[in-house]
Design a protein around this motif. Structure first.
Motif, PDB file in Angstrom:
ATOM      1  N   ILE A   1      -7.925  29.995  69.653  1.00  0.00           N
ATOM      2  CA  ILE A   1      -8.511  30.371  70.948  1.00  0.00           C
ATOM      3  C   ILE A   1      -8.034  29.406  72.038  1.00  0.00           C
ATOM      4  CG2 ILE A   1     -10.688  30.632  72.229  1.00  0.00           C
ATOM      5  CD1 ILE A   1     -11.956  31.196  69.364  1.00  0.00           C
ATOM      6  N   ARG A   2      -8.065  28.113  71.723  1.00  0.00           N
ATOM      7  CA  ARG A   2      -7.738  27.092  72.734  1.00  0.00           C
ATOM      8  C   ARG A   2      -6.255  27.060  73.066  1.00  0.00           C
ATOM      9  NH1 ARG A   2      -8.254  21.706  71.563  1.00  0.00           N
ATOM     10  NH2 ARG A   2      -8.015  22.067  69.335  1.00  0.00           N
TER      11      ARG A   2
ATOM     12  N   THR B   1     -12.227  26.106  60.360  1.00  0.00           N
ATOM     13  CA  THR B   1     -12.932  26.134  61.648  1.00  0.00           C
ATOM     14  C   THR B   1     -12.035  25.583  62.756  1.00  0.00           C
ATOM     15  OG1 THR B   1     -14.970  25.739  60.452  1.00  0.00           O
ATOM     16  CG2 THR B   1     -15.060  25.388  62.829  1.00  0.00           C
ATOM     17  N   PHE B   2     -11.352  24.476  62.442  1.00  0.00           N
ATOM     18  CA  PHE B   2     -10.446  23.871  63.422  1.00  0.00           C
ATOM     19  C   PHE B   2      -9.369  24.878  63.823  1.00  0.00           C
ATOM     20  CE2 PHE B   2      -6.774  21.617  64.931  1.00  0.00           C
ATOM     21  CZ  PHE B   2      -7.287  20.587  65.704  1.00  0.00           C
TER      22      PHE B   2
ATOM     23  N   ASN C   1      -9.398  28.155  63.627  1.00  0.00           N
ATOM     24  CA  ASN C   1      -9.940  29.273  64.402  1.00  0.00           C
ATOM     25  C   ASN C   1     -10.123  28.892  65.873  1.00  0.00           C
ATOM     26  OD1 ASN C   1      -9.941  30.911  62.186  1.00  0.00           O
ATOM     27  ND2 ASN C   1     -12.103  30.525  61.666  1.00  0.00           N
ATOM     28  N   ASN C   2     -10.621  27.674  66.087  1.00  0.00           N
ATOM     29  CA  ASN C   2     -10.775  27.200  67.472  1.00  0.00           C
ATOM     30  C   ASN C   2      -9.428  27.023  68.143  1.00  0.00           C
ATOM     31  OD1 ASN C   2     -13.544  27.080  67.546  1.00  0.00           O
ATOM     32  ND2 ASN C   2     -13.606  25.018  66.641  1.00  0.00           N
TER      33      ASN C   2
END
Lengths: 467, 210
Positions: free
Chosen positions: B202-203, B195-196, B198-199
């Motif tokens: 984006i970030r 999850t980290f 994947n974020n």
């Protein structure tokens, strides 16, 4: 609540945090070298694990490589096995490696920035305590053990607890002949080798901001000698300019987005530091170490301490032990210390600006007849740049040897080492007993001071040779 | 040529009884614990004979008789008491590997360098921090060649008719007591890592060099 730069990078990398504060943090960049990685790769193999993000990992052999003619390979069998093992591990796990014949090869902490692998706001680790160097870019960079190397390879994360915030402010202008090496030696002398234990140090103040990118790296590099695992400096335009166009720097739209993010990387006004000290740049002089700990610093005008003046029993014993090992007498003047060897290089002072600084002093001069001196550029690219500028000729004409890149006599794992009782003026980072060879005696100095010592044949004041 | 390297499964640590060895030197760095010529190994084992090499052997490779770890009974000590800032310098895990291979599984000092301290826990070694006064008291047991015992689960050291409590991070304690493989523990959090990541893509897309 206002945050420090360290707080911000930490918070931005939290994958998970347990109630007791134990955190799992994400690692953006992992540097690997041959000495602290073989057991980690072996561990992966034994547990049938893979490298989670080979692309976030960059490998190079630096500690064991010869600095003389490399066409015949490595003659020391154990060193060769270690370097070959790194090569086969990188191949097996899909990791990019700069091999010994690659001109990008060099000391791991020099090639990271050179390639743009090192970037602001990232968490960077390596199985090497001088990983702190990369903090000059405003990254959280620290050394880890081999078990942790394995952990990062397998998970791209590390189990950590948050450290304390410690700010070192240096304001003002440095006197002529005084460099960032003198600044960090002065800081370590002031806080002691355990002064930063449990902390991340942020270097701030107008002197720090006025330093070039490479000078900042020298300061962050030796943070570990003050006991702190990481030292960092808020990134600014100088950093962005340095990184622009580097092979692994972001490009195009990604660059613009990165810059936008990097500009926010600074400590908020009013952020709380657990510890803080202030230094005035004007008061810093060319420094040397006289003893066997990086905190054993005096100015070049100073004298070796006298243990009889020490009240603290531990400190007194430690002074006596150091004096004995170093073959020095109490109250001896720094300039009366005669040297046998000079070493210019290492992840502390093996970059192009360091070589320029030393060459400036050595130009049209000869080193003392009894001195053996060598320059080991920090990387193949540093070497190439220096040769383009003709620095190699200045060194060679003055009597220095011009070598191939690597860690070399900073830790003497390859053939470059001191003999027992030999005394060396060295631009490296550690003066521990036996560090540069069994019984060898190390005096840590800046590149300019190393050049001055080579010419005079004793520790000497670089200002004497400056116009 | 690839040499066979043996990975040691971390030993569980619970209680320990031994005559401690006392090395009253401050700032013992990892170069002193295991000098660089022994870092060329690609194994974790076999380093014990080179522990404190330069203090332990003379130029001809003979044992220096008055060095504490060369003397009976300290050559069998499982506990080492030393001066402050133990383990400073290089990150080399060869330092705890050498201590472990020699048989030392507990080091007591008034302070430890950060990297060495965390390396100990990965290898089943317990580093204990005590104040200088308590260290002096315990060093007497080394001088008198008397045993002291360590109880990790109770966080106490028992010596003679006395005892001292020490403090240790609860998670590190659990890992030592159970000999846990922390990579396996972290891999249990794979979903959170995913999850980290994947974020992060984006970030901060530039991080992945894609």
């Amino acid at each position: 609540m206002p945050n420090t730069l360290y707080d911000k990078i930490w918070n931005d990398h939290l994958v998970d945090q347990q109630d007791d504060g134990t955190a799992l943090i994400f690692v953006d960049r992992h540097l690997v070298h041959e000495v602290t990685s073989p057991q980690a790769f072996e561990g992966l193999r034994n547990s049938n694990r893979t490298v989670r993000h080979p692309k976030l990992t960059l490998a190079v052999a630096d500690h064991n490589v010869p600095t003389t003619d490399r066409s015949k390979g490595i003659s020391d069998e154990e060193s060769k096995i270690q370097v070959d093992t790194l090569e086969s591990n990188c191949k097996e796990f899909g990791i990019q490696l700069f091999g010994m014949g690659d001109k990008r090869q060099g000391i791991v902490h020099i090639i990271g920035p050179e390639q743009g692998f090192t970037q602001p706001g990232t968490v960077i680790v390596c199985g090497d305590s001088h990983t702190a160097t990369h903090g000059a870019f405003g990254s959280l960079a620290f050394g880890i053990g081999t078990s942790e190397v394995e952990h990062v390879l397998a998970t791209q994360t590390l189990v950590q607890k948050k450290a304390k915030n410690f700010r070192v402010n240096v304001d003002g202008k440095l006197p002529l002949g005084v460099t960032s090496k003198d600044v960090i030696l002065q800081i370590i002398g002031k806080i002691g080798t355990a002064g930063g234990t449990g902390c991340v140090i942020e270097y701030a103040g107008d002197l720090i901001r006025s330093l070039s990118v490479e000078q900042r790296m020298t300061i962050c590099n030796m943070t570990i000698e003050g006991g702190a695992r990481a030292g960092l400096i808020a990134p600014d335009e100088k950093i962005f300019k340095y990184l622009e166009g580097k092979p692994m720097s972001p490009k195009g739209e990604a660059w613009d987005k990165a810059i936008e993010y990097w500009k926010k990387l600074r400590t908020d006004d009013g952020a709380k530091f657990d510890k803080e000290i202030n230094l005035k740049a004007e008061e810093i002089l060319p420094m040397i170490t006289w003893g066997t700990s990086p905190q054993d610093v005096i100015t070049i005008d100073g004298k070796v301490p006298n243990p009889l003046n020490e009240k603290d029993e531990d400190r007194k014993n430690s002074l006596e032990r150091s004096l004995n090992y170093m073959g020095l007498k109490p109250n001896m003047a720094a300039k009366d210390i005669k040297i046998d060897k000079v070493f210019i290089g290492s992840c502390t002072n093996g970059r192009i600006e360091d070589l320029r600084e030393a060459a400036k002093i050595l130009k049209d001069k000869k080193i003392a007849a009894h001195v053996h001196a060598m320059v080991v550029p920090g990387s193949g690219l540093v070497k190439e740049q220096a040769e383009q500028e003709g620095l190699d000729k200045i060194f060679v004409n003055s009597g220095f040897e011009w070598r191939e890149p690597g860690c070399s006599m900073c830790l003497a794992m390859n053939a470059d080492k001191l003999k027992p009782q030999e005394r060396c003026a060295s631009t490296s980072n550690r003066n521990f007993e036996g560090r540069q060879g069994r019984g060898g005696r190390t005096h840590l100095v800046s590149p300019g001071m190393a050049a001055a010592a080579a010419i005079s044949g004793n520790l000497d004041d670089v200002r004497k040779y400056q116009n | 040529m690839m040499l066979e390297s043996i990975k040691i499964k971390m030993q569980k640590f619970n209680t320990l009884k031994s005559i401690p060895a006392y090395l009253p030197i401050v700032n013992i760095d990892t170069d002193m614990i295991i000098p660089k010529q022994f870092l060329k190994t690609i194994k974790r084992t076999g380093l014990g004979k080179n522990l404190f090499f330069e203090m332990r052997y003379d130029d001809n490779g003979n044992e220096i008789n008055n060095f504490v770890l060369n003397k009976n009974p300290f050559n069998k000590s499982k506990i080492l008491i030393a001066g402050k800032n133990f383990g400073c310098g290089s990150s080399r895990e060869h330092a705890p590997w050498a201590l472990l291979d020699f048989g030392i599984t507990c080091v007591i000092s008034s302070s430890f360098a950060d990297i060495f301290y965390s390396n100990c826990f990965k290898n089943g070694i317990l580093p204990i921090i005590l104040d200088d006064e308590k260290i002096k008291e315990l060093s007497e047991y080394a001088n008198r060649k008397e045993e002291i015992s360590i109880d990790l689960s109770e966080e106490k050291i028992v010596y003679g008719n006395s005892k001292i409590n020490f403090e240790i991070d609860p998670f590190k304690k659990k890992c030592l007591l159970e000999g846990l493989d922390d990579i396996a523990l972290s891999l249990k959090k794979s979903e959170k890592i995913k999850t980290f990541e994947n974020n992060l893509k984006i970030r901060k897309s530039w991080i992945f060099n894609d």
